[in-house]
Write a protein that holds these residues in place. Structure first.
Motif, PDB file in Angstrom:
ATOM      1  N   ASP A 152       0.838  -1.417   0.108  1.00  0.00           N
ATOM      2  CA  ASP A 152       0.100  -0.161  -0.082  1.00  0.00           C
ATOM      3  C   ASP A 152       0.951   1.222  -0.033  1.00  0.00           C
ATOM      4  O   ASP A 152       0.481   1.933  -0.754  1.00  0.00           O
ATOM      5  N   ARG A 153       1.855   1.285   0.768  1.00  0.00           N
ATOM      6  CA  ARG A 153       2.559   2.640   0.844  1.00  0.00           C
ATOM      7  C   ARG A 153       3.525   2.591  -0.308  1.00  0.00           C
ATOM      8  O   ARG A 153       3.707   3.761  -0.849  1.00  0.00           O
ATOM      9  N   THR A 154       3.951   1.756  -1.156  1.00  0.00           N
ATOM     10  CA  THR A 154       4.825   1.809  -2.250  1.00  0.00           C
ATOM     11  C   THR A 154       3.818   2.333  -3.325  1.00  0.00           C
ATOM     12  O   THR A 154       4.344   3.224  -3.942  1.00  0.00           O
ATOM     13  N   LEU A 155       2.629   1.828  -3.458  1.00  0.00           N
ATOM     14  CA  LEU A 155       1.630   2.253  -4.322  1.00  0.00           C
ATOM     15  C   LEU A 155       1.418   3.823  -4.208  1.00  0.00           C
ATOM     16  O   LEU A 155       1.455   4.522  -4.968  1.00  0.00           O
ATOM     17  N   LEU A 156       1.009   3.808  -3.021  1.00  0.00           N
ATOM     18  CA  LEU A 156       0.675   5.543  -2.487  1.00  0.00           C
ATOM     19  C   LEU A 156       2.113   6.645  -2.888  1.00  0.00           C
ATOM     20  O   LEU A 156       1.692   7.537  -3.296  1.00  0.00           O
ATOM     21  N   ILE A 200      -3.932  -4.818  -6.531  1.00  0.00           N
ATOM     22  CA  ILE A 200      -3.519  -3.333  -6.616  1.00  0.00           C
ATOM     23  C   ILE A 200      -5.087  -2.683  -6.419  1.00  0.00           C
ATOM     24  O   ILE A 200      -5.019  -1.769  -5.957  1.00  0.00           O
ATOM     25  N   TYR A 201      -6.112  -3.272  -6.737  1.00  0.00           N
ATOM     26  CA  TYR A 201      -7.323  -2.642  -6.979  1.00  0.00           C
ATOM     27  C   TYR A 201      -7.857  -2.653  -5.562  1.00  0.00           C
ATOM     28  O   TYR A 201      -8.468  -1.482  -5.061  1.00  0.00           O
ATOM     29  N   GLN A 202      -7.517  -3.606  -4.733  1.00  0.00           N
ATOM     30  CA  GLN A 202      -7.970  -3.463  -3.359  1.00  0.00           C
ATOM     31  C   GLN A 202      -7.064  -2.583  -2.443  1.00  0.00           C
ATOM     32  O   GLN A 202      -7.534  -1.893  -1.671  1.00  0.00           O
ATOM     33  N   SER A 203      -5.887  -2.353  -2.716  1.00  0.00           N
ATOM     34  CA  SER A 203      -4.983  -1.391  -2.432  1.00  0.00           C
ATOM     35  C   SER A 203      -5.535   0.026  -2.571  1.00  0.00           C
ATOM     36  O   SER A 203      -5.717   1.009  -1.893  1.00  0.00           O
ATOM     37  N   LEU A 204      -5.922   0.297  -3.887  1.00  0.00           N
ATOM     38  CA  LEU A 204      -6.739   1.733  -4.267  1.00  0.00           C
ATOM     39  C   LEU A 204      -7.973   1.577  -3.499  1.00  0.00           C
ATOM     40  O   LEU A 204      -8.475   2.811  -2.922  1.00  0.00           O
ATOM     41  N   LEU A 205      -8.912   0.492  -3.240  1.00  0.00           N
ATOM     42  CA  LEU A 205      -9.987   0.773  -2.549  1.00  0.00           C
ATOM     43  C   LEU A 205      -9.580   1.240  -1.108  1.00  0.00           C
ATOM     44  O   LEU A 205     -10.475   1.998  -0.504  1.00  0.00           O
ATOM     45  N   ARG A 206      -8.700   0.643  -0.394  1.00  0.00           N
ATOM     46  CA  ARG A 206      -8.153   1.074   0.806  1.00  0.00           C
ATOM     47  C   ARG A 206      -7.844   2.679   0.902  1.00  0.00           C
ATOM     48  O   ARG A 206      -8.411   3.224   1.783  1.00  0.00           O
ATOM     49  N   ALA A 207      -7.069   3.030  -0.119  1.00  0.00           N
ATOM     50  CA  ALA A 207      -6.853   4.380  -0.046  1.00  0.00           C
ATOM     51  C   ALA A 207      -7.886   5.355  -0.330  1.00  0.00           C
ATOM     52  O   ALA A 207      -8.241   6.137   0.113  1.00  0.00           O
TER      53      ALA A 207
END
Length: 252
Positions: A152-156, A200-207
């Motif tokens: 999550d942090r790497t993507l953000l 990655i989609y779930q990571s975007l949903l968390r964001a």
């Protein structure tokens, strides 16, 4: 995506964590107590929230055992003076005095949460009652999954650095497609496209849940800098910048 099942004590603890986060996202604070409350929690990162979530469970379990009867469930309310036990317990956990504030969105009526050993449910003063769900989407606060937190942090961090380079970039599809190529090149754990796209989609949903990402993320997204805690990304600046440049180079 893996779901996490919570018991009634965990549900109530997580509900209060989310209530506090909703309060922190208010646009302004007028009262002295509100400002002090905001100051205590404003720089909390995911590790802090998980610690608070775990510690609060111990006190809620004790409260349910002590105050819950066959006739009446243990309850606390979001209004001023309605969650004194919560304030006392937060003060013990954090070793500092917690001011009493209304832990609810402005212009919305207060909520009462009831907990027993079998379930948790809320009663809305605006009308209606709702049983809290027992299953939740995976996130670091609930699971303590370090791999998920790193992803999550790497993507953000990548999204943030892309914004710094090209604030007009907003294509979710391009981001995901290019990020997949980068991830496969740099990760020891190879994933097929379907697995990665779900990840990655779930990571975007968390964001999006944290209001860091706005918009219809199936097509495009907006980075909401107001809710982005840069303290979360302190150790990810270099890799975020590296990935951002690669995403934009692939576009070219």
């Amino acid at each position: 995506m893996n779901k996490i099942e919570l018991n009634s004590i965990e549900q109530t603890s997580y509900w209060w964590i989310n209530r506090i986060n909703i309060f922190l996202k208010n646009d302004y604070f007028i009262e002295k107590g509100e400002k002090e409350f905001y100051k205590i929690f404003k720089e909390y990162i995911k590790e802090d929230w998980r610690h608070l979530y775990l510690e609060l469970q111990k006190y809620i379990a004790s409260d349910v055992k002590q105050y819950c009867t066959e006739e009446e469930d243990y309850s606390q309310e979001t209004c001023l003076g309605g969650h004194n036990r919560l304030n006392e317990e937060l003060s013990i956990i954090l070793n500092k005095e917690i001011p009493d504030v209304r832990i609810q969105e402005k212009y919305k009526k207060d909520i009462v949460i009831y907990t027993n050993k079998d379930c948790s449910y809320v009663w809305f003063r605006s009308g209606g009652e709702d049983l809290l769900p027992s299953e939740y989407n995976n996130n670091y606060i609930l699971s303590g999954d370090e791999e998920l937190l790193k992803f999550d942090r790497t993507l953000l961090s990548t999204i943030y650095e892309i914004y710094n380079i090209n604030p007009n970039f907003d294509s979710t599809k391009t981001l995901i497609d290019n990020y997949y190529t980068i991830y496969q090149d740099h990760s020891d754990k190879k994933l097929c496209k379907k697995e990665f796209y779900d990840k990655i989609y779930q990571s975007l949903l968390r964001a999006q849940y944290d209001r860091i990402i706005d918009g219809n993320i199936n097509r495009c997204y907006d980075l909401n800098l107001k809710y982005l805690n840069l303290k979360e990304l302190a150790n990810y600046e270099d890799i975020g910048r590296k990935y951002a440049n690669k995403v934009l180079q692939i576009i070219k």
